[in-house]
Design a protein around this motif. Structure first.
Motif, short mmCIF file in Angstrom:
data_model
loop_
_atom_site.label_atom_id
_atom_site.label_comp_id
_atom_site.label_asym_id
_atom_site.label_seq_id
_atom_site.Cartn_x
_atom_site.Cartn_y
_atom_site.Cartn_z
N CYS A 1 0.84 -1.21 0.00
CA CYS A 1 0.00 0.00 0.00
C CYS A 1 0.87 1.26 0.00
CB CYS A 1 -0.93 0.00 1.21
SG CYS A 1 -2.12 -1.34 1.23
N LEU A 2 1.90 1.27 0.83
CA LEU A 2 2.81 2.41 0.90
C LEU A 2 3.53 2.62 -0.43
CD1 LEU A 2 4.10 4.60 2.74
CD2 LEU A 2 5.87 2.91 3.27
N SER A 3 3.96 1.53 -1.05
CA SER A 3 4.66 1.62 -2.34
C SER A 3 3.76 2.22 -3.41
CB SER A 3 5.15 0.25 -2.78
OG SER A 3 6.13 -0.20 -1.90
N TRP A 4 2.50 1.80 -3.43
CA TRP A 4 1.55 2.37 -4.40
C TRP A 4 1.43 3.87 -4.18
CZ3 TRP A 4 -2.90 5.10 -3.50
CH2 TRP A 4 -3.66 5.42 -4.62
N PHE A 5 1.24 4.28 -2.92
CA PHE A 5 1.07 5.68 -2.58
C PHE A 5 2.32 6.49 -2.95
CE2 PHE A 5 1.50 9.30 0.26
CZ PHE A 5 0.26 9.91 0.14
N ILE A 6 3.48 5.98 -2.54
CA ILE A 6 4.73 6.68 -2.82
C ILE A 6 4.95 6.80 -4.33
CG2 ILE A 6 7.26 6.43 -2.71
CD1 ILE A 6 6.89 5.30 0.11
N HIS A 7 4.68 5.72 -5.06
CA HIS A 7 4.87 5.76 -6.51
C HIS A 7 3.96 6.79 -7.16
CE1 HIS A 7 4.30 4.44 -10.71
NE2 HIS A 7 5.61 4.36 -10.65
N LYS A 8 2.68 6.76 -6.78
CA LYS A 8 1.71 7.66 -7.42
C LYS A 8 1.96 9.12 -7.06
CE LYS A 8 -3.17 8.45 -8.14
NZ LYS A 8 -4.51 7.94 -8.02
N TYR A 9 2.16 9.40 -5.79
CA TYR A 9 2.18 10.80 -5.35
C TYR A 9 3.58 11.38 -5.18
CZ TYR A 9 -2.77 10.18 -4.73
OH TYR A 9 -4.09 9.92 -4.95
N LEU A 10 4.60 10.56 -5.01
CA LEU A 10 5.95 11.10 -4.84
C LEU A 10 6.85 10.82 -6.05
CD1 LEU A 10 6.61 10.30 -1.07
CD2 LEU A 10 5.86 12.45 -2.10
N PHE A 11 6.88 9.56 -6.51
CA PHE A 11 7.77 9.23 -7.64
C PHE A 11 7.36 9.96 -8.90
CE2 PHE A 11 9.33 4.81 -6.06
CZ PHE A 11 9.85 5.40 -4.93
N HIS A 12 6.05 10.06 -9.16
CA HIS A 12 5.57 10.80 -10.32
C HIS A 12 5.20 12.22 -9.93
CE1 HIS A 12 5.51 7.78 -13.57
NE2 HIS A 12 5.55 6.95 -12.54
N GLY A 13 5.74 12.68 -8.84
CA GLY A 13 5.56 14.04 -8.35
C GLY A 13 6.92 14.64 -8.04
N PRO A 14 7.12 15.05 -6.79
CA PRO A 14 8.37 15.76 -6.46
C PRO A 14 9.65 14.91 -6.56
CG PRO A 14 7.00 15.46 -4.49
CD PRO A 14 6.19 15.01 -5.66
N LEU A 15 9.55 13.59 -6.54
CA LEU A 15 10.75 12.75 -6.65
C LEU A 15 10.97 12.24 -8.07
CD1 LEU A 15 10.50 10.73 -3.31
CD2 LEU A 15 11.90 12.74 -3.82
N TRP A 16 10.28 12.85 -9.04
CA TRP A 16 10.41 12.44 -10.42
C TRP A 16 11.86 12.54 -10.91
CZ3 TRP A 16 8.41 9.58 -13.96
CH2 TRP A 16 8.77 9.74 -15.29
N ASN B 1 0.52 11.39 -16.26
CA ASN B 1 -0.21 10.24 -16.82
C ASN B 1 0.52 8.92 -16.65
OD1 ASN B 1 -2.27 11.96 -17.73
ND2 ASN B 1 -1.10 12.43 -19.56
N GLY B 2 1.52 8.89 -15.83
CA GLY B 2 2.21 7.64 -15.55
C GLY B 2 1.88 7.13 -14.17
N LYS B 3 0.90 7.77 -13.54
CA LYS B 3 0.60 7.45 -12.15
C LYS B 3 -0.17 6.17 -11.98
CE LYS B 3 0.62 12.21 -10.56
NZ LYS B 3 -0.14 13.26 -9.93
N ALA B 4 -1.06 5.86 -12.90
CA ALA B 4 -1.96 4.72 -12.69
C ALA B 4 -1.32 3.44 -13.23
CB ALA B 4 -3.28 4.98 -13.38
N PHE B 5 -1.09 2.50 -12.35
CA PHE B 5 -0.56 1.20 -12.77
C PHE B 5 -1.70 0.29 -13.13
CE2 PHE B 5 2.02 -2.30 -13.36
CZ PHE B 5 1.64 -3.35 -12.55
N GLY B 6 -2.76 0.29 -12.36
CA GLY B 6 -3.98 -0.39 -12.73
C GLY B 6 -4.03 -1.87 -12.50
N LEU B 7 -4.18 -2.30 -11.26
CA LEU B 7 -4.39 -3.72 -11.00
C LEU B 7 -5.72 -4.18 -11.56
CD1 LEU B 7 -2.94 -4.17 -7.42
CD2 LEU B 7 -1.97 -4.90 -9.57
N LEU B 8 -6.67 -3.26 -11.73
CA LEU B 8 -7.94 -3.61 -12.34
C LEU B 8 -7.72 -4.15 -13.75
CD1 LEU B 8 -11.01 -3.60 -12.06
CD2 LEU B 8 -11.01 -1.30 -13.01
#
Length: 145
Positions: free
Chosen positions: A19-34, A130-137
């Motif tokens: 859960c933390l990895s998903w959050f960090i990836h979406k909001y930090l890796f594709h945000g300020p840590l890009w 637009n790289g934020k959603a990995f989509g397990l669905l």
């Protein structure tokens, strides 16, 4: 600490790390840590990427937790074990299988192939947006079809 509580702590930590990895990836890796994570989306010229520093950070946290609680085998130790176990699972599935950093892990399993395909869709966008959603669905739909 009982064996049951130790195992439960490790399993809950693995779940929490996902859960933390998903959050960090979406909001930090594709945000300020890009600025660091973009090396993961670019064609790599070397085996190591700037993005690998995140793995080193989490390894350091887990080693620290295991070290400070190593004599007691308390909850901090087993949280460290959970973080380490998650890191191993992540490395094998993401780096080894999906990105083929080592060419030895191949599988015809339909679920694993769907995970790989979904991740490739994520990587088609080489930019920050637009790289934020990995989509397990997407993965679940492809496996069911």
């Amino acid at each position: 600490m009982s064996v049951l509580l130790s195992v439960l702590t490790v399993l809950l930590t693995i779940f929490f790390m996902e859960c933390l990895s998903w959050f960090i990836h979406k909001y930090l890796f594709h945000g300020p840590l890009w600025f660091m994570h973009k090396s993961h989306h670019e064609q790599s010229k070397s085996f190591f990427e700037w993005n690998d520093l995140f793995a080193i950070l989490f390894a350091g946290i887990s080693l620290f937790l295991m070290f400070i609680d190593g004599k007691n085998f308390g909850i901090k130790f087993f949280i460290g074990v959970g973080i380490t176990t998650y890191g191993i699972i992540y490395f094998v599935v993401h780096d080894w299988f999906v990105h083929r950093r080592f060419k030895t892990f191949k599988s015809n399993n339909s679920y694993l192939q769907a995970v790989r395909k979904a991740h490739k869709i994520h990587h088609k966008n080489m930019g920050k947006r637009n790289g934020k959603a990995f989509g397990l669905l997407f993965v679940r739909k492809k496996v069911i079809q």
